[in-house]
Design a protein around this motif. Sequence first.
Motif, PDB file in Angstrom:
ATOM      1  N   GLY A  94       0.796  -1.428  -0.222  1.00 54.08           N
ATOM      2  CA  GLY A  94      -0.009  -0.006   0.114  1.00 54.08           C
ATOM      3  C   GLY A  94       1.061   1.288   0.048  1.00 54.08           C
ATOM      4  O   GLY A  94       1.899   1.349   0.521  1.00 54.08           O
ATOM      5  N   LYS A  95       0.415   2.337  -0.842  1.00 55.06           N
ATOM      6  CA  LYS A  95       1.445   3.306  -1.007  1.00 55.06           C
ATOM      7  C   LYS A  95       1.202   4.387   0.209  1.00 55.06           C
ATOM      8  O   LYS A  95       2.183   5.118   0.478  1.00 55.06           O
ATOM      9  CB  LYS A  95       1.036   4.020  -2.341  1.00 55.06           C
ATOM     10  CG  LYS A  95       1.215   3.603  -3.504  1.00 55.06           C
ATOM     11  CD  LYS A  95       0.833   4.340  -4.713  1.00 55.06           C
ATOM     12  CE  LYS A  95       1.045   3.128  -5.913  1.00 55.06           C
ATOM     13  NZ  LYS A  95       0.946   4.152  -7.156  1.00 55.06           N
ATOM     14  N   SER A  96       0.104   4.415   1.053  1.00 58.29           N
ATOM     15  CA  SER A  96       0.163   5.285   2.207  1.00 58.29           C
ATOM     16  C   SER A  96       0.364   4.716   3.523  1.00 58.29           C
ATOM     17  O   SER A  96      -0.038   3.680   4.099  1.00 58.29           O
ATOM     18  CB  SER A  96      -1.660   5.655   2.278  1.00 58.29           C
ATOM     19  OG  SER A  96      -1.727   6.443   3.468  1.00 58.29           O
ATOM     20  N   GLY A  97       1.442   5.366   3.965  1.00 53.72           N
ATOM     21  CA  GLY A  97       2.213   4.803   5.216  1.00 53.72           C
ATOM     22  C   GLY A  97       1.204   5.090   6.553  1.00 53.72           C
ATOM     23  O   GLY A  97       0.883   4.091   7.441  1.00 53.72           O
ATOM     24  N   TRP A  98       0.297   6.096   6.350  1.00 52.46           N
ATOM     25  CA  TRP A  98      -0.576   6.346   7.472  1.00 52.46           C
ATOM     26  C   TRP A  98      -1.789   5.191   7.572  1.00 52.46           C
ATOM     27  O   TRP A  98      -2.092   4.999   8.584  1.00 52.46           O
ATOM     28  CB  TRP A  98      -1.017   7.992   7.166  1.00 52.46           C
ATOM     29  CG  TRP A  98       0.089   8.757   7.521  1.00 52.46           C
ATOM     30  CD1 TRP A  98       0.552   9.697   6.618  1.00 52.46           C
ATOM     31  CD2 TRP A  98       0.864   8.710   8.550  1.00 52.46           C
ATOM     32  NE1 TRP A  98       1.806  10.168   7.033  1.00 52.46           N
ATOM     33  CE2 TRP A  98       2.107   9.967   8.244  1.00 52.46           C
ATOM     34  CE3 TRP A  98       0.989   8.281   9.927  1.00 52.46           C
ATOM     35  CZ2 TRP A  98       3.011  10.184   9.047  1.00 52.46           C
ATOM     36  CZ3 TRP A  98       1.748   8.834  10.804  1.00 52.46           C
ATOM     37  CH2 TRP A  98       3.070   9.621  10.305  1.00 52.46           C
ATOM     38  N   VAL A  99      -2.494   4.992   6.143  1.00 51.75           N
ATOM     39  CA  VAL A  99      -3.387   4.198   6.235  1.00 51.75           C
ATOM     40  C   VAL A  99      -2.853   2.831   6.596  1.00 51.75           C
ATOM     41  O   VAL A  99      -3.634   1.976   7.422  1.00 51.75           O
ATOM     42  CB  VAL A  99      -3.889   3.982   4.695  1.00 51.75           C
ATOM     43  CG1 VAL A  99      -4.591   2.748   4.660  1.00 51.75           C
ATOM     44  CG2 VAL A  99      -4.531   4.941   4.326  1.00 51.75           C
ATOM     45  N   ASN A 100      -1.424   2.430   6.486  1.00 51.10           N
ATOM     46  CA  ASN A 100      -0.874   1.120   7.036  1.00 51.10           C
ATOM     47  C   ASN A 100      -0.623   1.093   8.375  1.00 51.10           C
ATOM     48  O   ASN A 100      -1.308   0.351   9.098  1.00 51.10           O
ATOM     49  CB  ASN A 100       0.495   1.017   6.067  1.00 51.10           C
ATOM     50  CG  ASN A 100       0.271   0.247   4.735  1.00 51.10           C
ATOM     51  OD1 ASN A 100      -0.887  -0.147   4.324  1.00 51.10           O
ATOM     52  ND2 ASN A 100       1.289   0.251   4.010  1.00 51.10           N
ATOM     53  N   LYS A 107       5.445   0.622   3.792  1.00 52.60           N
ATOM     54  CA  LYS A 107       5.548   2.036   4.475  1.00 52.60           C
ATOM     55  C   LYS A 107       4.523   2.005   5.487  1.00 52.60           C
ATOM     56  O   LYS A 107       3.332   1.854   5.324  1.00 52.60           O
ATOM     57  CB  LYS A 107       5.328   3.103   3.435  1.00 52.60           C
ATOM     58  CG  LYS A 107       5.551   4.479   4.025  1.00 52.60           C
ATOM     59  CD  LYS A 107       5.684   5.581   3.043  1.00 52.60           C
ATOM     60  CE  LYS A 107       5.848   7.050   3.777  1.00 52.60           C
ATOM     61  NZ  LYS A 107       6.060   8.001   2.948  1.00 52.60           N
ATOM     62  N   SER A 142       9.820   3.416   6.010  1.00 50.24           N
ATOM     63  CA  SER A 142       9.893   2.864   4.751  1.00 50.24           C
ATOM     64  C   SER A 142      10.851   1.991   4.750  1.00 50.24           C
ATOM     65  O   SER A 142      11.928   2.231   5.180  1.00 50.24           O
ATOM     66  CB  SER A 142       9.908   3.707   3.338  1.00 50.24           C
ATOM     67  OG  SER A 142       8.648   4.684   3.664  1.00 50.24           O
TER      68      SER A 142
END
Length: 514
Positions: free
Chosen positions: A39-45, A76, A81
């Motif tokens: 997934g590209k969003s570290g905050w969603v992860n 990330k 990352s």
Amino acid sequence: MTAAGKAEGRKGSAKEGTDVRKRGVDRRVQSFEEIPHTGKSGWVNLVKFWREGRFRLLHKHMEKTFNNLGPIYREKVGTLSSVNIMLPSDISELFRAEGPHPQRMTLQPWATHREIRQHSKGVFLKNGEEWRADRLLLNKEVMMSAAVKQFLPLLDEVSRDFSRMLRDRVEKEGRGEEGRRSLSIDPSHDLFHFALEASGHVLYGERMGLFSSCPSLESQEFIWAVKKMLETTPPLLYLPLRLMLLIGAPLWTQHATAWDHIFSHAEARIHSGYQRLSSSEGQRSKDGSVGGQYPGVLGRLMEKRQLSLDLIKANITELMAGGVDTTAVPLQFALFELGRNPEVQESVRQQVRASWEQAGGDPHKALQGAPLLKGTIKEILRLYPVGITVQRCPNRDIVLQNYHIPAGTVVQACLYPLGRSAHVFEDPQRFDPSRWSNKREESQREGSGFRSLAFGFGARQCVGRRIAENEMQLLLMHILLNFRLSVPSSEDIKTTYTLILQPETPPLITFSTL
């Protein structure tokens, strides 16, 4: 992981591993952005990690992600990352690019604590030429064979005392006729005391008295502080620390308070050691011993005066903080696996007994003659790696799995999936210490030199490695000489991650006197 093991999926695993590694070789080198990712969003992860409890099951998350995405993936989480790999051939390529000053991911919560409290940093938190200079001086006192021979008798003394204390307890509280009693206990509390007593004896050159019926409150607080520090580190790795400090986040406060306790304990011991060594000035022999007794790593460093007192304190504190749970927990796993694999246990015991008799009480000779002991530790750390990753930031661009990895990228070798992979180990679920002396299996597998990395690799491997390896081997040796181990339940242990891998619930072990 019984001795019989699970052979499922073993056939063809070597070929499958080769096919995976060669995938894409005939095509162009693919870009960094094309590496499979979670997934590209570290905050969603990060939200997913919190909600699904992945921090405590990070090892399982890695294993599952490799199964889904293949032998390399990007991730990330919050502010962190990394590129994650698991095959020995890729790990070998990574270490070829570490350069003369290997750099790994900085544990920023630890570094921030040192900066705020104005403590010097030890080698664990340093990089570059400054790291190398300090590390070379430390290696002489904790890694070189001459140093190991000096502190080995101290570890043997503590191991004998622990075994004697345990035998007295079994005779007093156990069931059965005298001389053949058995007692089932959770030994985790005692093993933490053993690890602290053994580490303290080597580092400070004095005993702490933790095997007494009333160990000091100071030592109990130190063990609590180390556990709290380890528990609070992982979530802080993914969060903006300056924000945590600004809002006075409880998580940061707990972490900093734990480190304050650790430093306070170390400072008291170092001050005591300094006074003791100062009073014995002039009584030293050529090898630095006082009255024929090894003065500990602290004493040797102070005597040589090549490191400042602040740097000595920083490194001794890091060694103490890193030397308790990281040996006590693998010993829990070792007792459990030996207990539920009686045939393996007996083969190790027979070798230990023969070596001990031939060594005439010399611990160095006894360990040299019992390679299955070392194999037992390697096998435990394969199945239950204390630290679940080894990181490097390559000093040049490299290609892994036909993907371009830019210099400076944090790359993690993931040890839990590595140790349980059928692509890397034959019958990986089987507990088999003898696999490490099987030269045929070693030579047939690509990158075989990078299958056992629990202590890291090369110049940046764990600085306390020799202390930890010998400490664990000597304790197992004396336990096997005195007890037969069994377990009330042979169910697989559920594990949890708090910067180190440990049992969710410590296993019960039955000790039967021999």
